[in-house]
Design a protein around this motif. Structure first.
Motif, PDB file in Angstrom:
ATOM      1  N   GLN A  45       0.846  -1.180   0.000  1.00 42.17           N
ATOM      2  CA  GLN A  45       0.000   0.000   0.000  1.00 42.17           C
ATOM      3  C   GLN A  45       0.890   1.241   0.000  1.00 42.17           C
ATOM      4  OE1 GLN A  45      -2.354   0.629   3.567  1.00 42.17           O
ATOM      5  NE2 GLN A  45      -3.801   1.936   2.496  1.00 42.17           N
ATOM      6  N   LEU A  47       2.152   4.679   0.934  1.00 44.23           N
ATOM      7  CA  LEU A  47       2.031   5.593   2.067  1.00 44.23           C
ATOM      8  C   LEU A  47       2.161   7.043   1.615  1.00 44.23           C
ATOM      9  CD1 LEU A  47       4.178   3.980   4.909  1.00 44.23           C
ATOM     10  CD2 LEU A  47       1.706   4.286   4.890  1.00 44.23           C
ATOM     11  N   LEU A  48       3.169   7.303   0.798  1.00 45.30           N
ATOM     12  CA  LEU A  48       3.401   8.658   0.324  1.00 45.30           C
ATOM     13  C   LEU A  48       4.388   8.625  -0.826  1.00 45.30           C
ATOM     14  CD1 LEU A  48       6.411   9.156   1.650  1.00 45.30           C
ATOM     15  CD2 LEU A  48       5.087   9.747   3.674  1.00 45.30           C
ATOM     16  N   GLN A  58       3.634  14.718   3.223  1.00 43.76           N
ATOM     17  CA  GLN A  58       2.695  14.091   4.164  1.00 43.76           C
ATOM     18  C   GLN A  58       2.009  12.908   3.493  1.00 43.76           C
ATOM     19  OE1 GLN A  58       2.526  15.174   7.344  1.00 43.76           O
ATOM     20  NE2 GLN A  58       4.088  16.683   6.789  1.00 43.76           N
ATOM     21  N   GLY A  59       1.829  11.835   4.254  1.00 43.43           N
ATOM     22  CA  GLY A  59       1.183  10.663   3.702  1.00 43.43           C
ATOM     23  C   GLY A  59      -0.010  10.233   4.539  1.00 43.43           C
ATOM     24  N   ILE A  60      -0.445   9.011   4.274  1.00 43.49           N
ATOM     25  CA  ILE A  60      -1.582   8.489   5.022  1.00 43.49           C
ATOM     26  C   ILE A  60      -1.124   7.936   6.363  1.00 43.49           C
ATOM     27  CG2 ILE A  60      -2.840   7.967   2.917  1.00 43.49           C
ATOM     28  CD1 ILE A  60      -2.089   5.001   3.371  1.00 43.49           C
ATOM     29  N   LYS A  61      -2.060   7.707   7.255  1.00 43.17           N
ATOM     30  CA  LYS A  61      -1.822   7.077   8.551  1.00 43.17           C
ATOM     31  C   LYS A  61      -0.851   7.873   9.416  1.00 43.17           C
ATOM     32  CE  LYS A  61      -2.615   2.455   6.702  1.00 43.17           C
ATOM     33  NZ  LYS A  61      -2.230   1.028   6.749  1.00 43.17           N
TER      34      LYS A  61
END
Lengths: 116, 111
Positions: A45, A47-48, A58-61
């Motif tokens: 997956q 992330l960024l 900036q990414g997810i989570k």
């Protein structure tokens, strides 16, 4: 040939602690840079990613990464780790393989263990 | 759920078997990829298909044969594999610069 190095094979942190995963690349120009996460039994997956512009991405989570050209690095950070962040993390660089398609070269990955 | 599915999720086969891995993407992308993930090794790109034409083959042995009948489907046909071919095979798709979406993978064990 381009290469990606993740110096840490395995990192263990306590829940709530900060995290930094290291990534260095070797490439003639500034490549496109990515971080992927792979949970057990799952695919990758995104992330960024970094293509250009602001070097702090900036990414997810709650993850972020900073591109440092002088150090050829793209380290991944998170201020406070959650138990669900336990997974394997892959840094990757992209090389244009023709048209709009890019070939990703991956590092060997860093396995993150989170202690309660 | 990334929009890329792979079947089967697990496969055990003997060295003389013939099997196929299937990948399907529901994202409208125009490129698809096969990667091999072995223990303690970086992910290895095997094949790239762009607009249903193979644009890259990274010195993969002929016992692996890809097929891309349309932009949504990608197959990897397996024949006379070796135990060292046991790995996780990941499919990905993309439309723009390097933004690849990965499927969950097929865990292959060759006995």
């Amino acid at each position: 040939a381009q290469s990606v190095t993740q110096p840490d094979i395995h990192i263990t942190v306590s829940e709530g602690a900060s995290l930094e995963l290291r990534c260095n690349y070797s490439y003639g120009a500034t490549p496109y840079l990515f971080w992927y996460v792979q949970s057990p039994g799952q695919g990758l997956q995104l992330l960024l990613k970094y293509f250009s512009g602001d070097t702090l991405v900036q990414g997810i989570k709650g993850f972020e990464a900073e591109f440092k050209r002088s150090q050829s690095s793209f380290n991944l950070r998170k201020p406070s780790v959650h138990w669900s962040d336990a997974a394997e993390y892959f840094c990757a660089v992209a090389l244009n393989s023709g048209g709009s398609n890019y070939k990703l070269t991956f590092g060997k990955g860093t396995l993150l263990t989170v202690n309660p | 759920e990334t929009g890329v599915t792979q079947t089967p999720r697990h496969l055990v086969m003997g060295m003389t078997n013939k099997k196929s891995l299937k990948c399907e993407q529901h994202l409208g992308h125009n490129a698809m990829y096969w990667y091999k993930q072995s223990a303690k090794k970086p992910l290895e790109l095997m094949f790239v298909y762009s607009l249903e034409e193979r644009v890259e083959n990274n010195s993969v042995p002929s016992r692996f044969s890809p097929e891309c009948p349309n932009s949504s489907h990608l197959f990897l046909h397996l024949h006379t594999l070796q135990p060292e071919d046991s790995a996780l095979y990941l499919c990905a798709s993309s439309q723009d610069q390097g933004r690849q979406f990965f499927g969950p993978g097929t865990r292959l064990t060759v006995l």
